[in-house]
Design an enzyme around this catalytic site. Structure first.
Site, PDB file in Angstrom:
ATOM      1  N   GLN A 139      22.315  52.939  43.521  1.00 51.28           N
ATOM      2  CA  GLN A 139      22.016  52.046  42.403  1.00 51.28           C
ATOM      3  C   GLN A 139      21.766  52.805  41.104  1.00 51.28           C
ATOM      4  O   GLN A 139      22.355  52.496  40.074  1.00 51.28           O
ATOM      5  CB  GLN A 139      20.795  51.175  42.726  1.00 51.28           C
ATOM      6  CG  GLN A 139      20.530  50.101  41.683  1.00 51.28           C
ATOM      7  CD  GLN A 139      19.165  49.446  41.804  1.00 51.28           C
ATOM      8  OE1 GLN A 139      18.260  49.992  42.426  1.00 51.28           O
ATOM      9  NE2 GLN A 139      19.015  48.280  41.208  1.00 51.28           N
ATOM     10  N   ASP A 153      28.808  61.892  47.096  1.00 48.06           N
ATOM     11  CA  ASP A 153      28.124  60.993  48.023  1.00 48.06           C
ATOM     12  C   ASP A 153      28.702  61.257  49.400  1.00 48.06           C
ATOM     13  O   ASP A 153      29.671  62.001  49.558  1.00 48.06           O
ATOM     14  CB  ASP A 153      28.313  59.522  47.607  1.00 48.06           C
ATOM     15  CG  ASP A 153      27.083  58.675  47.969  1.00 48.06           C
ATOM     16  OD1 ASP A 153      26.728  58.629  49.162  1.00 48.06           O
ATOM     17  OD2 ASP A 153      26.478  58.080  47.060  1.00 48.06           O
ATOM     18  N   TYR A 165       8.943  55.833  53.302  1.00 44.69           N
ATOM     19  CA  TYR A 165       9.510  56.194  52.003  1.00 44.69           C
ATOM     20  C   TYR A 165       8.432  56.784  51.100  1.00 44.69           C
ATOM     21  O   TYR A 165       8.622  57.840  50.488  1.00 44.69           O
ATOM     22  CB  TYR A 165      10.133  54.949  51.369  1.00 44.69           C
ATOM     23  CG  TYR A 165      10.726  55.174  49.994  1.00 44.69           C
ATOM     24  CD1 TYR A 165      11.788  56.052  49.805  1.00 44.69           C
ATOM     25  CD2 TYR A 165      10.244  54.468  48.886  1.00 44.69           C
ATOM     26  CE1 TYR A 165      12.349  56.239  48.551  1.00 44.69           C
ATOM     27  CE2 TYR A 165      10.808  54.650  47.629  1.00 44.69           C
ATOM     28  CZ  TYR A 165      11.856  55.529  47.460  1.00 44.69           C
ATOM     29  OH  TYR A 165      12.400  55.715  46.215  1.00 44.69           O
TER      30      TYR A 165
END
Length: 314
Positions: free
Chosen positions: A13, A35, A143
């Site tokens: 994003q 990526d 996270y």
């Protein structure tokens, strides 16, 4: 040979929009996107691109040597909601990728590192209002744990080895260009898509869940600004608090109803509610303002107008 910039996780994003901005500043050929796959073909075809596993140290090192990479933006990560489903995968990706990049900087293979942290470093015991730069940090998500530990390692590598690593704690990010990638603040992007498509949205957070949020343009500006700042002005080498605005699902729904009066929102909180409840409601980013002149531009009204305009055209 001109030194290059490498963006790891460029299809994400933030990574995708950061790639375009850095190419605008430094030239297309000087910014290498990477990526683990080629899922975002528009970005893959827009300039230099390599398939790169962020967990593979030798692959990153070879890429840096082959392309004369001197700056890395490490944007690859498993985010909060996805990380709770796959905790060990989140730890493996989020921590090992950071070590790989820090270790390349330690031996002077690269000169500069940007690594994003998050408001997820805070936890249920953190003061909720105007959360300070230095405060209690006891994250309750995988996270958040990886980001909190990562901050400590960034500071350590700077203090011990002189690594020029810079970081900001992103709040929730809102963008019309890219879909979110498994975070707890994803509702604030989904709601605009659903408002335009169905004039209705079922929110996975309760109506009064207030969280710090930011428009993507502000997030990209902050990332560019901190990396362009003189090294001696960057006093925090763990990660800087970053703020723009805070709002609730009810407030964002009200702002949409000013443009789409018959838009309806309902609420069905799921496991992400507990994650959101552990995070601050608002952030004090005075230190970033003082050290490198950070300032946000977009209000909730601005964001809603831009999101509906751009998504409507898409």
């Amino acid at each position: 040979m001109t030194s290059k910039i490498l963006i790891i996780g460029a299809c994400g994003q933030i990574g995708s929009e950061l790639t375009y901005k850095l190419r605008e500043i430094h030239g297309v050929d000087n910014v290498i996107a990477s990526d683990i796959n080629t899922r975002k073909l528009e970005l893959v075809n827009a300039g230099p691109f390599v398939i790169l596993d962020a967990k593979n140290f030798n692959a990153i090192k070879d890429c840096c040597i082959n392309h004369n990479v001197k700056t890395i933006y490490l944007m690859a990560a498993l985010l909060s909601a996805t990380g709770e489903k796959y905790p060990m995968e989140a730890w493996d990706l989020n921590m090992n990728s950071l070590f790989h990049v820090l270790n390349l900087a330690k031996v002077k293979q690269i000169d500069h590192v940007f690594w994003p942290s998050s408001i997820a470093v805070f936890g249920p015991t953190t003061p909720k209002e105007d959360t300070a730069q230095h405060t209690i940090m006891e994250p309750s998500t995988v996270y958040g744990i990886t980001k909190q530990v990562g901050e400590r390692w960034c500071e350590y590598y700077h203090e011990k080895y002189g690594v020029d690593v810079r970081s900001i704690r992103y709040p929730g990010i809102i963008s019309w260009k890219t879909l979110p990638g498994g975070g707890t603040t994803d509702y604030a992007v989904e709601i605009y898509h659903e408002a335009l498509k169905n004039k209705a949205y079922e929110c996975f957070l309760s109506e009064d869940t207030e969280l710090p949020m930011m428009f993507m343009d502000d997030a990209i500006k902050a990332t560019v600004d901190i990396m362009q700042a003189d090294a001696d002005t960057i006093k925090i080498r763990s990660s800087y608090n970053l703020a723009a605005i805070s709002f609730t699902p009810k407030e964002i729904a009200n702002s949409i109803q000013e443009h789409i009066p018959d838009f309806k929102i309902t609420y069905k909180p799921d496991f992400r509610q507990a994650i959101a409840d552990s995070w601050p409601k608002s952030i004090d980013d005075t230190t970033a303002k003082k050290d490198w002149n950070w300032e946000h531009a977009f209000s909730l009204k601005d964001i809603t107008k831009e999101m509906l305009l751009q998504l409507g055209e898409k």
